[in-house]
Design an enzyme around this catalytic site. Structure first.
Site, short mmCIF file in Angstrom:
data_model
loop_
_atom_site.label_atom_id
_atom_site.label_comp_id
_atom_site.label_asym_id
_atom_site.label_seq_id
_atom_site.Cartn_x
_atom_site.Cartn_y
_atom_site.Cartn_z
N HIS A 1 0.83 -1.15 -0.15
CA HIS A 1 0.08 0.13 0.05
C HIS A 1 0.96 0.95 -0.04
O HIS A 1 1.98 1.07 0.66
CB HIS A 1 -0.92 -0.01 1.31
CG HIS A 1 -2.00 0.70 1.17
ND1 HIS A 1 -1.89 2.40 1.35
CD2 HIS A 1 -3.36 0.58 0.89
CE1 HIS A 1 -3.14 2.76 1.10
NE2 HIS A 1 -3.99 1.90 0.81
N ASP B 1 -7.79 -5.97 0.69
CA ASP B 1 -8.47 -6.66 -0.23
C ASP B 1 -7.97 -7.99 -0.28
O ASP B 1 -8.36 -9.07 -0.97
CB ASP B 1 -8.06 -6.03 -1.88
CG ASP B 1 -8.45 -4.88 -2.20
OD1 ASP B 1 -9.91 -4.62 -1.72
OD2 ASP B 1 -8.06 -3.75 -2.56
N1 CMC Z 1 3.90 -7.67 -4.80
C1 CMC Z 1 5.30 -7.97 -5.08
N2 CMC Z 1 6.03 -6.52 -5.00
C2 CMC Z 1 5.47 -5.76 -4.35
C3 CMC Z 1 4.08 -5.26 -4.35
C4 CMC Z 1 3.24 -6.42 -4.35
N3 CMC Z 1 2.09 -6.61 -4.25
N4 CMC Z 1 3.76 -4.22 -3.79
C5 CMC Z 1 4.72 -3.38 -3.92
N5 CMC Z 1 5.94 -4.24 -4.10
C6 CMC Z 1 7.29 -3.74 -4.54
C7 CMC Z 1 7.33 -2.85 -5.59
O1 CMC Z 1 7.79 -3.62 -6.82
C8 CMC Z 1 8.85 -2.10 -5.20
O2 CMC Z 1 9.81 -2.81 -5.21
P1 CMC Z 1 11.32 -2.00 -5.52
O3 CMC Z 1 11.54 -1.11 -4.51
O4 CMC Z 1 12.18 -3.35 -5.49
O5 CMC Z 1 11.10 -1.31 -6.94
C9 CMC Z 1 8.35 -1.71 -3.69
O6 CMC Z 1 7.72 -2.84 -3.44
C10 CMC Z 1 7.61 -0.51 -3.48
O7 CMC Z 1 6.38 -0.73 -4.20
P2 CMC Z 1 5.86 0.54 -5.08
O8 CMC Z 1 5.00 0.02 -6.26
O9 CMC Z 1 6.95 1.63 -5.37
O10 CMC Z 1 4.61 1.15 -3.89
P3 CMC Z 1 3.46 2.16 -4.60
O11 CMC Z 1 2.99 2.83 -3.25
O12 CMC Z 1 3.90 3.00 -5.73
O13 CMC Z 1 2.34 1.12 -5.03
C11 CMC Z 1 0.19 -0.32 -4.68
C12 CMC Z 1 1.50 0.65 -3.92
C13 CMC Z 1 -0.72 -0.68 -3.79
C14 CMC Z 1 -0.09 0.12 -6.07
C15 CMC Z 1 1.23 -1.83 -4.89
O14 CMC Z 1 1.74 -1.94 -3.55
C16 CMC Z 1 0.44 -2.88 -5.46
O15 CMC Z 1 0.60 -2.76 -6.77
N6 CMC Z 1 -0.14 -3.88 -4.80
C17 CMC Z 1 -0.84 -4.87 -5.40
C18 CMC Z 1 -2.25 -4.30 -5.71
C19 CMC Z 1 -3.08 -4.07 -4.64
O16 CMC Z 1 -3.13 -4.92 -3.73
N7 CMC Z 1 -3.67 -2.95 -4.40
C20 CMC Z 1 -4.85 -2.57 -3.33
C21 CMC Z 1 -4.40 -1.44 -2.43
S1 CMC Z 1 -5.55 -1.04 -0.95
C22 CMC Z 1 -7.08 -0.88 -1.71
C23 CMC Z 1 -7.05 0.30 -2.41
O17 CMC Z 1 -7.02 1.16 -1.59
O18 CMC Z 1 -7.48 0.61 -3.61
#
Ligand code: CMC
Length: 436
Positions: free
Chosen positions: A313, A371
Site C-alpha cells: 500500500h 483486499d
Molecule cells: N507484490 C510484489 N512486490 C510489490 C508489491 C506486491 N503486491 N507491492 C509493492 N511491491 C514492491 C515494488 O515492486 C517495489 O519494489 P522495488 O522497491 O524493488 O522497486 C516496492 O515494493 C515498493 O512498491 P511501489 O510500487 O513503489 O509502491 P506504490 O506505493 O507505488 O504502490 C500499490 C502501492 C498498492 C499500487 C502496490 O503495492 C501494488 O500494486 N499492490 C498490489 C495491488 C493491491 O493490492 N492494491 C490494493 C491497494 S488497497 C485498496 C485500495 O486502497 O485501493
C-alpha cells in the site's frame, strides 16, 4: 491548518536568491510546506509524479497513520466504528463530522431508505448494455446517467443540491449494483424493501427472486455491512483525488462520482480485490498450497511482472487495520456457511505467513491490505468476482461525496490544474510534404 513558528528555506546552488516558504501544522500527521508562491517568485515548478510528497488539499475527514497501521474516520479508530456503528451511521459521521445521536440516526436511516428506488427509466437504459458487460462498465454508465434523471440536484455550488445528491447516491447505489448483477444473469430486478437494513436490502435485491420470500442471514448482513464500513473512505487515494479533480471544474456530483468509479476499476486500486481472488484461484488450479513457494519466487522476480495482489500500500507500511477486521469477518462468514475448510482461505493464510517472514516483503514493508481477505468473504456470500469492485464503489460513494462537499466548501479551493515538466520537441517548423 495552523501556521507553524518556523519556515522552510529553499536555496539554489546557481546563485538565485533563496526563498522562504510558510509551514503549516495539521492536527496530526506531517507538517506541510506551502509552495503556492514558488512559481510566482522563482519561475519554477515542483516535480512529484504520483504525489509522493504533495498534499493536494486540506481535509478533516479521514486520517491514516501508515507506520502505526491506524485508520481514523473523523478521529474515531476504524476498529471502534466497525464494532459500534452500522454503515449508515458511518455515512452520517463521514458526511457531518459527528456520530449521530439516536434521533439523528433514525432520521438518517429513514431518509436513505426512502430514496432507494431508481427512476423506472433506468432499466431501459440498462438494456443497451451487453449481458456480459463488466459491471464496472455498466456502473460507470448508470451513475453518470443519474445526472440525466435528477435535474434538481446537479448544481454543485448549491448546498441543498449537494445534500440531496449525496442522499440519492448513497441510497441508490445498492439498487444500481444489484440491477447490474441481475441484468447480467438475466433475472428480474428486485425493488428495494423499506423494512430491511441497508445491507439486508442489498442482499435481497441481489439474491432474492419474485418467486419466493428471501430470508436475510444476520451473519451475512453484518459481514456485508462491515465490508461497506471498511471501504467507506480512505483519504486522498486515486479515485477520491479523481472525484475532487473532476468536481473542481464545477461538474455535477453524479458525473464526479462516475469519474471516481472509473478510476476505482483499475487493478492497482479497487480492482485489486478481483485481481486477488483471481490470483488465489490460479494458484489453487496450479496445485494450491504446495505451489505457494514457486509462486512467491515469481512475485520476487522483477522480470515476471507478477505481484502479490492484496499486498502492499502507498500509505500503510504496517498491517492494514482493515485487513485484520476483514480476516475476523472472513472467519465468521466461513463458519456460518460451514466453509471453515475453504481451500482459498487456507491458501491466503499460507501466502500471508510466507510473505510476512520473507525478506523481500519485510524490507519493503509490504503487508496484507483490505483486499487480501475481502474477496474471500464476498465469494462466500455469493457475490461474483467481477462484482467485487462494484461493491467497493457502492461503499466508497459516501467517502467520495463527503470529500467532494468538503472541497466545494473550502475557501481555498480552485480548479485542479497540475503543471508539467515538458520533455517534448521545442517549437519547430512544419516541413513540406516532399521533405518529410
Ligand atoms: N507484490 C510484489 N512486490 C510489490 C508489491 C506486491 N503486491 N507491492 C509493492 N511491491 C514492491 C515494488 O515492486 C517495489 O519494489 P522495488 O522497491 O524493488 O522497486 C516496492 O515494493 C515498493 O512498491 P511501489 O510500487 O513503489 O509502491 P506504490 O506505493 O507505488 O504502490 C500499490 C502501492 C498498492 C499500487 C502496490 O503495492 C501494488 O500494486 N499492490 C498490489 C495491488 C493491491 O493490492 N492494491 C490494493 C491497494 S488497497 C485498496 C485500495 O486502497 O485501493
Amino acid at each position: 491548518m495552523k501556521l507553524a513558528d518556523y519556515k522552510a528555506t529553499l536555496s539554489f546552488s546557481n546563485g538565485s536568491p533563496a526563498m522562504e516558504m510558510p509551514v503549516y501544522h495539521g492536527s496530526i500527521g506531517p507538517d506541510v510546506i506551502d509552495i503556492r508562491k514558488l512559481y510566482g517568485q522563482t519561475g519554477m515548478f515542483t516535480y512529484d509524479p504520483g504525489f509522493l510528497s504533495t498534499a493536494a488539499c486540506q481535509s478533516a475527514i479521514t486520517y491514516i497513520d501508515g507506520d502505526k497501521g491506524e485508520l481514523l474516520y473523523r478521529g474515531y479508530p476504524i476498529e471502534q466504528i466497525a464494532q459500534n456503528c452500522d454503515y449508515l451511521d458511518t455515512c452520517y459521521l463521514l458526511l457531518n463530522g459527528e456520530i449521530p445521536n439516536e434521533k439523528e440516526s433514525q432520521d438518517f436511516h429513514k431518509l436513505v431508505t426512502y430514496h432507494t428506488m431508481v427512476n423506472e427509466q433506468m432499466q431501459f437504459f440498462l438494456r443497451g448494455f451487453r449481458r456480459d458487460a463488466h459491471p464496472m462498465a455498466v456502473l460507470t454508465g448508470l451513475i453518470g446517467a443519474l445526472s440525466a434523471f435528477y435535474h434538481d440536484s446537479t448544481d454543485i455550488n448549491n448546498p441543498e443540491h449537494r445534500h440531496i445528491a449525496a442522499i440519492r447516491l448513497i441510497a441508490k447505489l445498492p439498487t444500481l449494483v444489484a440491477m447490474a448483477y441481475k441484468y447480467g444473469i438475466g433475472q428480474p430486478y428486485m425493488y428495494p424493501r423499506n423494512e430491511l437494513s441497508y445491507s439486508g436490502n442489498f442482499l435481497r435485491m441481489m439474491f432474492g427472486t419474485p418467486c419466493e420470500d428471501y430470508k436475510v442471514s444476520p451473519v451475512l448482513e453484518r459481514a456485508l455491512d462491515r465490508i461497506f464500513i471498511l471501504h467507506a473512505d480512505h483519504e486522498q487515494n486515486a479515485s477520491t483525488s479523481t472525484v475532487r479533480l473532476c468536481g473542481s471544474s464545477g461538474t455535477n456530483p453524479f458525473a464526479a462520482i462516475a469519474a471516481g468509479v472509473a478510476c476505482l476499476w483499475g487493478p492497482a486500486h479497487g480492482g485489486a480485490n478481483e485481481a486477488c481472488l483471481n490470483m488465489l484461484e490460479d494458484i489453487q488450479a496450479m496445485g494450491g498450497v504446495s505451489k505457494v513457494g514457486e509462486f512467491m519466487e515469481k512475485v520476487k522476480d522483477k522480470n515476471s511482472g507478477v505481484k502479490l495482489m492484496g499486498f502492499g500500500h502507498r500509505v500503510y507500511k504496517n498491517y492494514d487495520p482493515r485487513a485484520k477486521l476483514m480476516q475476523e469477518t472472513c472467519n465468521e462468514v466461513l463458519s456460518e456457511l460451514g466453509l471453515e475448510k475453504d481451500p482459498l482461505f487456507a491458501l491466503a493464510k499460507q501466502l500471508e505467513k510466507i510473505a510476512l517472514e520473507d525478506d523481500y516483503f519485510v524490507q519493503r514493508k509490504l503487508y496484507p491490505n483490505v483486499d487480501f481477505y475481502s474477496g474471500i468473504v464476498q465469494r462466500a456470500i455469493g457475490i461474483p468476482v467481477n462484482l467485487f469492485t462494484g461493491i467497493f464503489a457502492l461503499a466508497r460513494t459516501v467517502g467520495w461525496i463527503a470529500q467532494l462537499n468538503e472541497m466545494i466548501g473550502d475557501p481555498e479551493y480552485k480548479i485542479g490544474r497540475p503543471r508539467q515538466l515538458f520533455t517534448g520537441a521545442a517549437r519547430r517548423d512544419m516541413p513540406q510534404v516532399a521533405k518529410r
